[in-house]
Design a protein around this motif. Structure first.
Motif, PDB file in Angstrom:
ATOM      1  N   LYS A   1      16.796  22.333  41.416  1.00  0.00           N
ATOM      2  CA  LYS A   1      18.037  23.103  41.557  1.00  0.00           C
ATOM      3  C   LYS A   1      18.036  24.286  40.587  1.00  0.00           C
ATOM      4  N   LYS A   2      18.730  25.327  41.007  1.00  0.00           N
ATOM      5  CA  LYS A   2      18.815  26.533  40.172  1.00  0.00           C
ATOM      6  C   LYS A   2      19.488  26.200  38.829  1.00  0.00           C
ATOM      7  N   GLU A   3      20.427  25.246  38.873  1.00  0.00           N
ATOM      8  CA  GLU A   3      21.169  24.885  37.648  1.00  0.00           C
ATOM      9  C   GLU A   3      20.243  24.318  36.571  1.00  0.00           C
ATOM     10  N   ASP A   4      19.115  23.704  37.012  1.00  0.00           N
ATOM     11  CA  ASP A   4      18.202  23.113  36.032  1.00  0.00           C
ATOM     12  C   ASP A   4      17.274  24.139  35.403  1.00  0.00           C
ATOM     13  N   ARG A   5      17.314  25.361  35.928  1.00  0.00           N
ATOM     14  CA  ARG A   5      16.440  26.410  35.391  1.00  0.00           C
ATOM     15  C   ARG A   5      17.181  27.386  34.503  1.00  0.00           C
ATOM     16  N   ARG A   6      18.474  27.419  34.633  1.00  0.00           N
ATOM     17  CA  ARG A   6      19.215  28.407  33.854  1.00  0.00           C
ATOM     18  C   ARG A   6      20.327  27.720  33.050  1.00  0.00           C
ATOM     19  N   VAL A   7      20.872  28.482  32.138  1.00  0.00           N
ATOM     20  CA  VAL A   7      22.028  27.982  31.376  1.00  0.00           C
ATOM     21  C   VAL A   7      23.241  28.720  31.914  1.00  0.00           C
ATOM     22  N   SER A   8      24.135  27.977  32.518  1.00  0.00           N
ATOM     23  CA  SER A   8      25.327  28.622  33.077  1.00  0.00           C
ATOM     24  C   SER A   8      26.296  28.995  31.952  1.00  0.00           C
ATOM     25  N   TRP A   9      27.212  29.862  32.263  1.00  0.00           N
ATOM     26  CA  TRP A   9      28.215  30.251  31.268  1.00  0.00           C
ATOM     27  C   TRP A   9      29.020  29.031  30.826  1.00  0.00           C
ATOM     28  N   ALA A  10      29.305  28.140  31.792  1.00  0.00           N
ATOM     29  CA  ALA A  10      30.089  26.930  31.469  1.00  0.00           C
ATOM     30  C   ALA A  10      29.330  26.058  30.462  1.00  0.00           C
ATOM     31  N   GLU A  11      28.007  25.956  30.652  1.00  0.00           N
ATOM     32  CA  GLU A  11      27.207  25.138  29.717  1.00  0.00           C
ATOM     33  C   GLU A  11      27.172  25.784  28.328  1.00  0.00           C
ATOM     34  N   TYR A  12      26.985  27.102  28.329  1.00  0.00           N
ATOM     35  CA  TYR A  12      26.955  27.805  27.045  1.00  0.00           C
ATOM     36  C   TYR A  12      28.306  27.659  26.335  1.00  0.00           C
ATOM     37  N   TRP A  13      29.368  27.819  27.120  1.00  0.00           N
ATOM     38  CA  TRP A  13      30.719  27.755  26.547  1.00  0.00           C
ATOM     39  C   TRP A  13      31.030  26.345  26.040  1.00  0.00           C
ATOM     40  N   SER A  14      30.457  25.335  26.730  1.00  0.00           N
ATOM     41  CA  SER A  14      30.700  23.952  26.285  1.00  0.00           C
ATOM     42  C   SER A  14      30.021  23.687  24.932  1.00  0.00           C
ATOM     43  N   CYS A  15      29.052  24.515  24.604  1.00  0.00           N
ATOM     44  CA  CYS A  15      28.349  24.348  23.314  1.00  0.00           C
ATOM     45  C   CYS A  15      28.942  25.250  22.234  1.00  0.00           C
ATOM     46  N   ARG A  16      30.086  25.892  22.505  1.00  0.00           N
ATOM     47  CA  ARG A  16      30.584  26.915  21.568  1.00  0.00           C
ATOM     48  C   ARG A  16      30.855  26.349  20.176  1.00  0.00           C
ATOM     49  N   TYR A  17      31.439  25.146  20.135  1.00  0.00           N
ATOM     50  CA  TYR A  17      31.743  24.587  18.810  1.00  0.00           C
ATOM     51  C   TYR A  17      30.456  24.167  18.088  1.00  0.00           C
ATOM     52  N   THR A  18      29.507  23.644  18.866  1.00  0.00           N
ATOM     53  CA  THR A  18      28.221  23.248  18.268  1.00  0.00           C
ATOM     54  C   THR A  18      27.527  24.475  17.685  1.00  0.00           C
ATOM     55  N   ILE A  19      27.526  25.557  18.462  1.00  0.00           N
ATOM     56  CA  ILE A  19      26.858  26.791  18.006  1.00  0.00           C
ATOM     57  C   ILE A  19      27.591  27.373  16.796  1.00  0.00           C
ATOM     58  N   LEU A  20      28.921  27.368  16.877  1.00  0.00           N
ATOM     59  CA  LEU A  20      29.711  27.917  15.764  1.00  0.00           C
ATOM     60  C   LEU A  20      29.468  27.113  14.489  1.00  0.00           C
ATOM     61  N   ARG A  21      29.477  25.783  14.646  1.00  0.00           N
ATOM     62  CA  ARG A  21      29.258  24.919  13.478  1.00  0.00           C
ATOM     63  C   ARG A  21      27.855  25.165  12.901  1.00  0.00           C
ATOM     64  N   GLY A  22      26.868  25.242  13.802  1.00  0.00           N
ATOM     65  CA  GLY A  22      25.493  25.506  13.357  1.00  0.00           C
ATOM     66  C   GLY A  22      25.387  26.851  12.652  1.00  0.00           C
ATOM     67  N   SER A  23      26.074  27.857  13.207  1.00  0.00           N
ATOM     68  CA  SER A  23      26.025  29.199  12.615  1.00  0.00           C
ATOM     69  C   SER A  23      26.655  29.197  11.221  1.00  0.00           C
ATOM     70  N   VAL A  24      27.772  28.468  11.081  1.00  0.00           N
ATOM     71  CA  VAL A  24      28.452  28.416   9.773  1.00  0.00           C
ATOM     72  C   VAL A  24      27.561  27.693   8.755  1.00  0.00           C
ATOM     73  N   ILE A  25      26.986  26.556   9.174  1.00  0.00           N
ATOM     74  CA  ILE A  25      26.100  25.795   8.263  1.00  0.00           C
ATOM     75  C   ILE A  25      24.913  26.681   7.846  1.00  0.00           C
ATOM     76  N   GLY A  26      24.306  27.341   8.841  1.00  0.00           N
ATOM     77  CA  GLY A  26      23.146  28.198   8.553  1.00  0.00           C
ATOM     78  C   GLY A  26      23.510  29.349   7.631  1.00  0.00           C
ATOM     79  N   THR A  27      24.681  29.949   7.865  1.00  0.00           N
ATOM     80  CA  THR A  27      25.093  31.094   7.051  1.00  0.00           C
ATOM     81  C   THR A  27      25.357  30.669   5.608  1.00  0.00           C
ATOM     82  N   ILE A  28      26.045  29.529   5.451  1.00  0.00           N
ATOM     83  CA  ILE A  28      26.367  29.069   4.091  1.00  0.00           C
ATOM     84  C   ILE A  28      25.084  28.695   3.347  1.00  0.00           C
ATOM     85  N   LEU A  29      24.220  27.903   4.011  1.00  0.00           N
ATOM     86  CA  LEU A  29      22.984  27.494   3.321  1.00  0.00           C
ATOM     87  C   LEU A  29      22.055  28.689   3.105  1.00  0.00           C
ATOM     88  N   GLY A  30      22.073  29.613   4.056  1.00  0.00           N
ATOM     89  CA  GLY A  30      21.211  30.790   3.926  1.00  0.00           C
ATOM     90  C   GLY A  30      21.616  31.679   2.773  1.00  0.00           C
TER      91      GLY A  30
END
Lengths: 499, 139
Positions: free
Chosen positions: A241-270
């Motif tokens: 399926k096409k869905e298994d080859r790409r990252v949909s906006w909904a999937e990216y958006w569902s990871c927003r808190y994970t990405i934000l948390r990762g970005s904050v952790i990386g920025t602080i430690l960096g």
């Protein structure tokens, strides 16, 4: 008073075709060397520095920044496709990236890694541009006691990764910490556990341990499974399926808190000099797993796992420039190389840099943003090529992976001794995995161990037996408090929930 | 006694050997300072012993150890180690085709294209990228 003319002039200097060309060259080279285990962007930057002599300061720095940022994206490619992190920063990406490949979704995993990496990187760049001096002041308050408290906090997060056996998790962490003590002790510089090998004076090479524990056992396992005609390393169904080859906006958006948390952790430690992006990636992964509604799916191909690690390790790269530009202290080796290049071009990093070379610095900020955008587009084009490569049979892919691990470690450590160390840890990793002892806990404890012991030693010397001094260190107290909360939240409470 | 439980005993024995044999012989005795060279290793080995004993008495989790499969993994490990020894002896360019040939033979790869790609093209391209382009010496 902010002089907008300098800011606009700096950005205008950056946004030229001439600079764009050098950033593009850097990004492409970085993505390539990042994907070759052991070579990495740092080696490429070190080799490239002499070639930048002939350039003006801005394109020279733009090129090096492109290499660094491209390497962060490139490192995730072999981590996801063949379970071999191209750079140590990408070690944590193997945890969910490779299972996604085995599940027949390599393109989705690669794209998520790219999007998370670019987002995390952009986040830390924006923080760098807007609040660099402020963060540098906070980072400067992080003395050895605060660093030690931060290390204790980092160890407390491991409690959430021990899996279904606390005793095995503690043993794995203790072994990791023990192996981190190999080499000269931080207080007296006496050799420990070197068994007559002078190569161990600097401790066990990180790259040997990371590849040995995470990649080589899996390569041997996969080679052992092949009997007769080997199939493609990853079979992607033509009717996928096409869905298994790409990252949909909904999937990216569902990871927003994970990405934000990762970005904050990386920025602080960096922003704290000396802490590397591997620690940020593992911390981000641990917190993502613990805060997930479905923690059991982590390690089996959860897209949030990739989002967490890639956003955090990429966020470190921008944040590393905060202490470098504001205080003249390089946060990691890549930042140290950029300092070297700046100094070669007659620019002295430090508190006066914004005042004396404001236009160049804002030009540098412009190139950072440009490198991010180019990373995204170059990455998208490159990923198609990489995804095709793993259509080769397992016999070829895993022989290649084994050879790349050997060559990578040989280059990084400067000899075959490091490769021998990698094989030792491969054997250990195989047995630990077979008996259910968490490899990831071992690796995190090993990564944090050296810094943990150093900061413990420095703290004990500062305290000199007077523990009341701790009361005058609010940042350390907060971190110790957070560590207690995290052990309860990630360890005790989670275990109770499982029961 | 299950393998899972037994692993706890092995871990505890490893911890004991670290504490009473390896640490005393591989660290120096220092009189000054707050953190002695052996302090942290000793603390970790005590944790290893306690965790191992706890697991031996109250085993949790599981162990999946297949002896036949592990022997095959061990064989690849031995082949790679010999390959490493050969690299040290006769160099990367000569040893790598031999190592890959043996691995390909072990996994019964017979297709000429992939044999040529693995045995000749792969080592040659690695040599070209690393030794020639990056100017980093190989073994």
């Amino acid at each position: 008073m902010i002089d907008f003319a300098i800011i606009l002039g700096g950005f205008a200097d950056a946004l030229t075709l001439y600079n764009l060309f050098f950033v593009l060259c850097g990004v492409v080279l970085g993505q390539f060397v990042g994907a070759v285990p052991g070579v990495g962007p740092v080696t490429a930057m070190a080799i490239a520095i002499p070639f930048t002599f002939a350039l003006d300061p801005l394109p020279a720095i733009a090129f090096l920044i492109g290499v660094n940022k491209g390497g962060l994206v490139g490192g995730a490619v072999p981590a996801i496709l063949i379970n071999t992190p191209g750079t140590p920063d990408a070690a944590a990406t193997t945890l969910d990236g490779y299972p996604m490949t085995k599940n027949g979704k390599p393109e989705k995993a690669l794209k998520m890694a790219l999007y998370s990496s670019v987002t995390g990187d952009a986040f830390s760049d924006v923080v760098l541009i807007t609040v660099a001096p402020l963060i540098a002041m906070v980072a400067l308050k992080m003395g050895p006691i605060e660093i030690f408290a931060l290390m204790v906090f980092a160890f407390s997060i491991i409690a959430g990764l021990v899996g279904d056996s606390m005793s095995k998790g503690i043993a794995a962490a203790a072994f990791g910490l023990f192996f981190a003590t190999v080499g000269l002790d931080p207080e007296n510089s006496t050799p420990r556990f070197i068994f007559g090998h002078f190569e161990l004076y600097d401790g066990l090479p990180l790259v040997s341990v990371a590849l040995g524990m995470l990649a080589v056992p899996e390569i041997f396992r996969r080679l052992s499974m092949i009997r007769g005609k080997s199939m493609a390393a990853v079979t992607i169904s033509k009717t996928q399926k096409k869905e298994d080859r790409r990252v949909s906006w909904a999937e990216y958006w569902s990871c927003r808190y994970t990405i934000l948390r990762g970005s904050v952790i990386g920025t602080i430690l960096g922003a704290i000099p000396g802490l590397d992006s591997s620690a940020a990636a593992f911390m981000s992964y641990a917190t993502a797993k613990q805060t997930s509604r479905d923690p059991d799916s982590f390690g089996k191909g959860n897209i949030h796992g990739i989002a967490a690690t890639e956003s955090a390790n990429s966020a470190v790269s921008g944040a590393n420039l905060i202490p470098m530009l504001t205080l003249g202290i390089p946060g990691n080796i890549a930042a140290a190389l950029i300092i070297t290049a700046l100094m070669i071009h007659g620019v002295q990093p430090g508190p006066l840099l914004f005042h004396e070379q404001g236009r160049l610095i804002y030009g540098l900020f412009g190139t950072l943003l440009m490198a991010n955008i180019l990373n995204l587009f170059t990455g998208l084009l490159g990923l198609r090529l990489w995804a095709k490569i793993i259509g080769a049979p397992e016999s070829f892919i895993f022989s290649t992976a084994l050879l790349l691990c050997i060559v990578g470690v040989y280059i990084s450590t400067g000899g075959l001794f490091g490769v021998g160390v990698m094989f030792f840890f491969a054997l250990l990793g195989y047995f630990m995995n077979a008996f259910g002892y968490s490899i990831i806990v071992f690796v995190i404890a090993f990564f944090l161990g050296e810094r943990f012991e150093l900061s413990l030693s420095q703290s004990l010397n500062i305290l000199d037996g007077d523990y009341a001094i701790l009361l005058t260190r609010p940042v350390a107290l907060v971190l110790f408090g957070l560590a207690i909360v995290s052990v309860y939240w990630f360890g005790i409470r989670t275990n109770k929930k499982k029961e | 006694m299950t393998l899972n439980r037994l692993s706890g005993l092995v871990v505890a024995i490893m911890g004991l050997s670290l504490l009473f044999w390896i640490i005393p012989h591989q660290t120096e005795i220092v009189d000054s300072g707050w953190l002695k060279p052996a302090t942290l290793p000793k603390i970790t080995s005590i944790f290893i012993i306690i965790a191992g004993m706890l697991h031996f008495i109250f085993p949790t989790g599981k162990a999946e150890f297949d002896i036949e499969f592990s022997l095959r993994v061990g064989l690849f490990f031995v082949i790679s180690t010999i390959g490493l020894y050969l690299m040290n002896l006769i160099g990367f360019i000569m040893a790598t085709p031999i190592l890959i040939s043996v691995i390909m033979a072990m996994i019964k790869e017979r297709r000429p294209f992939w044999l040529i790609a693995g045995i000749l093209l792969l080592p040659a391209s690695i040599w070209f990228c690393v030794d020639f382009l990056l100017n980093k010496p190989l073994p």
